[in-house]
Design a protein around this motif. Sequence first.
Motif, PDB file in Angstrom:
ATOM      1  N   GLU A  30      65.248  11.142  29.194  1.00 41.68           N
ATOM      2  CA  GLU A  30      64.243  11.154  28.026  1.00 41.68           C
ATOM      3  C   GLU A  30      63.450  13.016  27.837  1.00 41.68           C
ATOM      4  O   GLU A  30      62.879  13.051  26.984  1.00 41.68           O
ATOM      5  CB  GLU A  30      63.234  10.091  28.823  1.00 41.68           C
ATOM      6  CG  GLU A  30      63.453   8.906  28.846  1.00 41.68           C
ATOM      7  CD  GLU A  30      61.993   7.989  29.236  1.00 41.68           C
ATOM      8  OE1 GLU A  30      61.334   8.328  30.201  1.00 41.68           O
ATOM      9  OE2 GLU A  30      62.360   6.666  28.878  1.00 41.68           O
ATOM     10  N   ARG A  31      64.141  13.444  28.952  1.00 44.82           N
ATOM     11  CA  ARG A  31      63.346  14.285  28.709  1.00 44.82           C
ATOM     12  C   ARG A  31      64.216  15.757  27.714  1.00 44.82           C
ATOM     13  O   ARG A  31      63.875  15.938  27.030  1.00 44.82           O
ATOM     14  CB  ARG A  31      63.523  15.693  30.371  1.00 44.82           C
ATOM     15  CG  ARG A  31      62.466  16.498  30.268  1.00 44.82           C
ATOM     16  CD  ARG A  31      62.707  17.539  31.467  1.00 44.82           C
ATOM     17  NE  ARG A  31      63.386  16.888  32.638  1.00 44.82           N
ATOM     18  CZ  ARG A  31      64.086  16.789  33.125  1.00 44.82           C
ATOM     19  NH1 ARG A  31      63.354  15.305  33.620  1.00 44.82           N
ATOM     20  NH2 ARG A  31      65.571  16.532  33.994  1.00 44.82           N
ATOM     21  N   ARG A  34      63.112  14.059  24.526  1.00 43.77           N
ATOM     22  CA  ARG A  34      61.985  14.909  23.822  1.00 43.77           C
ATOM     23  C   ARG A  34      61.988  16.047  23.178  1.00 43.77           C
ATOM     24  O   ARG A  34      61.623  16.636  22.153  1.00 43.77           O
ATOM     25  CB  ARG A  34      60.552  15.004  24.931  1.00 43.77           C
ATOM     26  CG  ARG A  34      60.442  13.348  25.229  1.00 43.77           C
ATOM     27  CD  ARG A  34      59.581  13.727  26.300  1.00 43.77           C
ATOM     28  NE  ARG A  34      58.274  12.483  26.520  1.00 43.77           N
ATOM     29  CZ  ARG A  34      58.499  11.845  27.761  1.00 43.77           C
ATOM     30  NH1 ARG A  34      59.676  12.002  28.610  1.00 43.77           N
ATOM     31  NH2 ARG A  34      58.160   9.983  28.460  1.00 43.77           N
ATOM     32  N   VAL A  37      63.740  15.839  19.843  1.00 40.16           N
ATOM     33  CA  VAL A  37      62.630  15.834  18.864  1.00 40.16           C
ATOM     34  C   VAL A  37      62.171  17.027  18.475  1.00 40.16           C
ATOM     35  O   VAL A  37      61.194  16.992  17.170  1.00 40.16           O
ATOM     36  CB  VAL A  37      62.154  13.553  19.456  1.00 40.16           C
ATOM     37  CG1 VAL A  37      60.879  14.119  18.278  1.00 40.16           C
ATOM     38  CG2 VAL A  37      62.866  13.252  19.402  1.00 40.16           C
ATOM     39  N   LEU A 162      59.364   7.065  19.071  1.00 39.18           N
ATOM     40  CA  LEU A 162      58.339   9.491  19.430  1.00 39.18           C
ATOM     41  C   LEU A 162      59.376  10.073  17.743  1.00 39.18           C
ATOM     42  O   LEU A 162      58.852  10.942  17.875  1.00 39.18           O
ATOM     43  CB  LEU A 162      59.867   9.840  20.706  1.00 39.18           C
ATOM     44  CG  LEU A 162      59.145  10.885  21.117  1.00 39.18           C
ATOM     45  CD1 LEU A 162      57.736  11.297  21.403  1.00 39.18           C
ATOM     46  CD2 LEU A 162      60.262  10.922  22.239  1.00 39.18           C
ATOM     47  N   SER A 163      60.138   9.613  17.570  1.00 38.38           N
ATOM     48  CA  SER A 163      61.038  10.752  16.567  1.00 38.38           C
ATOM     49  C   SER A 163      60.995  10.467  15.584  1.00 38.38           C
ATOM     50  O   SER A 163      60.487  11.181  14.312  1.00 38.38           O
ATOM     51  CB  SER A 163      62.329  10.367  16.246  1.00 38.38           C
ATOM     52  OG  SER A 163      62.538   8.766  16.030  1.00 38.38           O
ATOM     53  N   GLN A 310      54.874   1.468  21.348  1.00 37.37           N
ATOM     54  CA  GLN A 310      55.304   2.887  22.104  1.00 37.37           C
ATOM     55  C   GLN A 310      54.870   2.461  24.001  1.00 37.37           C
ATOM     56  O   GLN A 310      55.233   1.627  24.553  1.00 37.37           O
ATOM     57  CB  GLN A 310      54.997   4.310  22.641  1.00 37.37           C
ATOM     58  CG  GLN A 310      55.802   4.631  22.066  1.00 37.37           C
ATOM     59  CD  GLN A 310      55.736   6.980  21.985  1.00 37.37           C
ATOM     60  OE1 GLN A 310      55.850   7.004  23.401  1.00 37.37           O
ATOM     61  NE2 GLN A 310      56.236   7.021  20.901  1.00 37.37           N
TER      62      GLN A 310
END
Length: 477
Positions: A30-31, A34, A37, A162-163, A310
């Motif tokens: 996930e990091r 991000r 993204v 998120l994107s 989310q």
Amino acid sequence: MTSGIESADGPTADEPDDGSRKARDTAVSERRFRFLVAGYAVSSYGTFLNMVALNLFVYETTGRALAMGLFMAVRLGSGFVAGLVVGALLARFSAKSIMLWANVGQGGVMLLLILAPESLVTGALMVVSVVIGACGTLFMVALRSSIPEMVGEDRRAWANSLSITGRSLAMVAGFASAGVVVSLVGYTAAFLLDMATFVICAVTVALLPIAGGGKGSGTDAGKPEKAGKAEQGGKGGPRWRPVAFLALAAAPGLGLMVALRGVDAFGSASHNAALPIYSTSLDASNPAVFVSAFWCVWALGNIGAQQVIQRYTQRTGKTVGALGFGYGTVVMSAAFIAAFAGFPLAVTAVIALIAGAADGLTEVAYTSHLQTLPATLRGHAFGLSATFENLGFGVGMILVAAALDQFSPLAVVGWSHGAAIVVAVVFLLRVAALRRAEPAGPSGRAGRAGQAGLRKEEAVEGRPDRGDRDGAEVSRG
């Protein structure tokens, strides 16, 4: 499902159990996603910046409005073609390589435009329109189709949200700053800034150990023969078109869902073309104010919806599913129609907020839905979807431009988005019928996929706990 973004600093041997290892891998994935993204948002800013700057430059260079239309047509046409071939490319190359070279191509063509002598500027602009249209589609499809491998199947809704948030922020920033950038520093500086955004995204992609898609897909590792058979037919070579349509036939209702996406793009063309005309009728001396304010409020609604989605997926573990896409399309289309009905500005602002939120919901639902397809079919489905979207938007721009000469913006947007509402209602009835007629379980859908010409292992796996009754994903809780 393991993450396709490999951890260079993976768990050590003394870690207590698989649960802690999985949690650590998820956190690392996930990091890194991000980080990706962030690069994608920067390049999206460049995309929206050049949508304005390039159109202004084309008009200033040629002095003809027709040239702007031709530029947009070539851009959409190249995106249309790219959508047809991207599935085959993802079967042969990794998603990382496609995303990397898509950004390198866009950055390189902007440099070509900057260095082109005055006598070759018109030709360079056509090359720019082809490359940007094609590479934009290639990057988008490669990114979306590889998200399940990057972050894990259970986190794809979060990653999509998120994107989309990053893209929405970039859209507002790009549209809002384009006129300022061009007026203050000129076209050359604007194109250099645009090129830099693609370079930054390319570096971001290059630095990440992404393994999603094609030869780099972790899900396809160890299964080259199956993938090869899916792409080959008899004595002939690669046959990407049948596979693309098999991707839609793999799940009842999925083809109708993609068709609805194309009709929705047709409706999007109507409000994009009608907004400047409607804004001029409100304030002829400064028409850009309403357009800018409308899109800013729309983006706020979109971003707000992503935050809600989310938190919803984190708390419940569910995604909004196909029904969310259908209902979201109805609400979004109705809101865009109402935006041209002449309500007071405060009411119109609320309508724009609702339109943005519904648009954000449909985007996440649709993308997450297609991502439930097997990796061997996912790229083809996203590519075919991009083709339908480009076709719908391109045809819409042509028909809407002609219709706006004869009819009011409300009438044109009304019948365009009205068509989307009608198809959305048909889609919702289709999904409801499938859920009533069929028990949750793998047997029903495996048989349907077999009838569509897919082997059992290539079919969308039935998951009663996910409520996959419509062929991809319909969350029931």
